[in-house]
Scaffold this active site. Structure first.
Site, PDB file in Angstrom:
ATOM      1  N   HIS A   8      19.182  42.004  -4.084  1.00 54.71           N
ATOM      2  CA  HIS A   8      19.158  40.835  -4.977  1.00 54.71           C
ATOM      3  C   HIS A   8      17.722  40.363  -5.230  1.00 54.71           C
ATOM      4  O   HIS A   8      17.393  39.189  -5.062  1.00 54.71           O
ATOM      5  CB  HIS A   8      19.999  39.696  -4.394  1.00 54.71           C
ATOM      6  N   ARG A  35      26.320  39.847 -11.250  1.00 50.92           N
ATOM      7  CA  ARG A  35      27.057  39.347 -10.087  1.00 50.92           C
ATOM      8  C   ARG A  35      28.027  40.416  -9.610  1.00 50.92           C
ATOM      9  O   ARG A  35      28.673  41.094 -10.417  1.00 50.92           O
ATOM     10  CB  ARG A  35      27.826  38.056 -10.434  1.00 50.92           C
ATOM     11  N   GLU A  37      26.646  38.840   0.348  1.00 52.32           N
ATOM     12  CA  GLU A  37      25.209  38.759   0.638  1.00 52.32           C
ATOM     13  C   GLU A  37      24.931  37.802   1.797  1.00 52.32           C
ATOM     14  O   GLU A  37      25.559  36.753   1.880  1.00 52.32           O
ATOM     15  CB  GLU A  37      24.464  38.313  -0.626  1.00 52.32           C
TER      16      GLU A  37
END
Length: 309
Positions: free
Chosen positions: A281, A234, A263
């Site tokens: 991601h 993260r 994001e």
């Protein structure tokens, strides 16, 4: 009953998980926008569903309050930093994750990020596409010292892969699997020891809302100047301003990261680093991982409602 699926990759490689939901009698609502839903969109689509198979959208109190019929949140993945876990408990809404479904894919990706940054693979690809013949000097992963912070399923899978590179592995966790540590010659270390001694540092711990950054300005000051930090966990594990400053001042060699602060936006200040590697991601986005996560997420919904009857 209605099931909203916000993840765009759910059942994208194999329709079996989607078909299981339909066969179980649910009205299945795929992501209507084909991208990450913002708060207003999620509120609109979640308001009358009984279950949601949740991607990486923010599930906060406002969204939960809008979901009047919601009984279960089946997280498509494992990260819960964008989910108000305590409020779901307060509302009596079940929360599940797809534990270990993406372990191997994320571990592969983490090691791939190490190699891509250390050997300037992405940088060299960009150069050649622009007709620039340049040969940056590489950093060796082979026989390097790698600090693995977090020795859960993914951290262990990374260690197994590093074993083939004959790395010295320093590992940190709140509890240790002694048999595993012995088998793969992992040296139990403090976080400070990892910061000071590692050529590569890879993060495999969760980031909760109350979590302060694991890597900040002080932590970076303890690291080697040519360290490569890998983050497939993260973004908030690393202090953003400290990271930007470290890259600008050449206090670290690179960040190789699959996760980002806002994001799907990518921080332009970070992109200035030519030695760093960025991916959107997608560490968990392999065929095997997507199929397994999809099945786990679907079955979590189906099994939950079976138990209610």
């Amino acid at each position: 009953m209605k099931v909203l699926i916000t993840s765009n990759s759910f059942a994208s490689c194999d329709p079996k998980a989607f078909e299981l939901l339909v066969e179980a009698g649910y009205e299945v609502i795929p992501n209507p926008c084909g991208r990450l839903l913002n708060e207003d969109e999620l509120i609109e689509w979640i308001k009358d569903v009984d279950a949601v198979i949740l991607g990486t959208e923010v599930l906060n109190k406002k969204v939960i309050d809008a979901a009047k019929n919601l009984k279960i949140v089946s997280r498509y993945g494992v990260g819960l930093d964008k989910v108000d876990v305590e409020y779901l408990k307060e509302k009596g809404i079940k929360l599940t994750i797809t534990q270990n479904a993406n372990t191997n894919s994320v571990a592969d990706h983490a090691v791939g990020l190490m190699l891509a940054s250390a050997h300037s693979i992405c940088r060299s690809d960009r150069n050649l596409r622009n007709h620039v013949w340049e040969k940056p000097i590489s950093h060796d992963l082979y026989q390097s010292t790698v600090g693995v912070i977090g020795l859960g399923a993914i951290g262990k899978a990374v260690v197994k892969r590093l074993h083939g590179f004959d790395c010295k592995v320093l590992g940190y966790d709140i509890a240790y699997d002694e048999e595993f540590m012995k088998q793969y010659k992992v040296q139990a270390s403090t976080i400070d020891e990892i910061f000071k001694a590692s050529d590569f540092i890879t993060l495999h711990v969760p980031a909760l809302e109350c979590f302060t950054p694991l890597i900040d300005k002080e932590a970076i000051s303890k690291m080697k100047k040519d360290v490569i930090i890998v983050n497939a966990a993260r973004a908030k594990l690393i202090d953003r301003d400290a990271l930007v400053a470290a890259l600008d001042n050449n206090d670290i060699y690179a960040i190789a990261t699959d996760v980002h602060y806002k994001e799907p936006e990518v921080d332009p200040e970070l992109l200035k680093s030519q030695t760093s590697v960025f991916t959107p991601h997608l560490a968990a986005s392999s065929y095997g991982s997507i199929n397994t996560m999809s099945l786990y997420a679907a079955m979590n919904v189906i099994d939950f409602f079976k138990e209610q009857n």
